[in-house]
Scaffold this motif. Sequence first.
Motif, PDB file in Angstrom:
ATOM      1  N   GLU A 159       0.767  -1.233   0.000  1.00  0.00           N
ATOM      2  CA  GLU A 159       0.000   0.000   0.000  1.00  0.00           C
ATOM      3  C   GLU A 159       0.806   1.296   0.000  1.00  0.00           C
ATOM      4  N   THR A 160       1.925   1.357   0.744  1.00  0.00           N
ATOM      5  CA  THR A 160       2.566   2.663   0.946  1.00  0.00           C
ATOM      6  C   THR A 160       4.093   2.588   0.863  1.00  0.00           C
TER       7      THR A 160
ATOM      8  N   SER B 174       4.856   0.251  -4.549  1.00  0.00           N
ATOM      9  CA  SER B 174       3.649   0.969  -4.141  1.00  0.00           C
ATOM     10  C   SER B 174       3.468   2.178  -5.047  1.00  0.00           C
ATOM     11  N   ASP B 175       2.288   2.753  -4.995  1.00  0.00           N
ATOM     12  CA  ASP B 175       2.002   4.062  -5.607  1.00  0.00           C
ATOM     13  C   ASP B 175       2.149   4.096  -7.124  1.00  0.00           C
TER      14      ASP B 175
ATOM     15  N   ASN C 251       6.031   4.315  -9.747  1.00  0.00           N
ATOM     16  CA  ASN C 251       5.953   3.513  -8.525  1.00  0.00           C
ATOM     17  C   ASN C 251       7.264   3.501  -7.750  1.00  0.00           C
ATOM     18  N   THR C 252       7.129   3.367  -6.417  1.00  0.00           N
ATOM     19  CA  THR C 252       8.288   3.147  -5.566  1.00  0.00           C
ATOM     20  C   THR C 252       8.646   1.675  -5.644  1.00  0.00           C
TER      21      THR C 252
ATOM     22  N   ARG D 134      12.101   5.377  -6.914  1.00  0.00           N
ATOM     23  CA  ARG D 134      10.822   5.663  -7.588  1.00  0.00           C
ATOM     24  C   ARG D 134      11.096   5.716  -9.088  1.00  0.00           C
TER      25      ARG D 134
END
Length: 184
Positions: free
Chosen positions: A83-84, A131-132, A114-115, A108
Motif C-alpha cells: 500500500e505505501t 507501491s504508488d 511507482n516506488t 521511484r
Amino acid sequence: MMYRPKPRKLGHLVLKVRDIQQSLAFYTEVVGLEVSDWIGSHMVFLRCGEDHHDLALLQLPPGHVAAPEGQYPMVEHFSYHVETLDEIREITEMLVARGIPIDRGIGRHGPGGNTFIVFKDPDGNNVEFYSDMIQVTDETPHTPAVWDGGEMETFDRWNLQEFVVEPPARIKAILDMDTKEGGA
C-alpha cells in the motif's frame, strides 16, 4: 516476531524477449494489452487494467537473440503490490535484518511512477515490492511516452538518494554518463 509484509496482489512481470516488436505485436494483438510507455526502443510497459503496467517487455542485448531456449533467464523480475512507501521502508529494514541480498532500491521509477525495492530469492530471482503506481482510468487517462534509458530519472526519480545498496553496474554506467556530461 519479525515484521512480515502484507502484499495485496501480484503486481507485474518483466519478461526478457528476443524480438521486442514481435512480442509487442503478440501481447497487444493476441492478448489484447495496451501500451503505457516505452524506455527508448528496448523496453515497453503494457497494461490490461488500471495499473500503469502489469507486464513489461525488455529486449535482450545483442548476441542473445539466438540463445538456446532456457540458456538465458527470461524473467527480469516479478512484483507484489503493497500500500505505501512506509511499508516499502519497513520491508527494506526486514530484508536487511534477515541478510537478504538487495539488488536495487529504495527508489521511484519514471515509467509507472511507482516506488520499489528489489531483492533476491534463494534461487537468485529478482522479487520486487512496489507501491504508488500510476492508475490509468477514464477519469485519469495516460498518454504513452518514450523515456530515455540513459537518464537517471527514468530509472529512479530520486536519483538514488534512498538506495540502501550500491547501485548495480548497469545503473553505475548511467551515473558515469551523467557525470561525464555534467563535467564537460
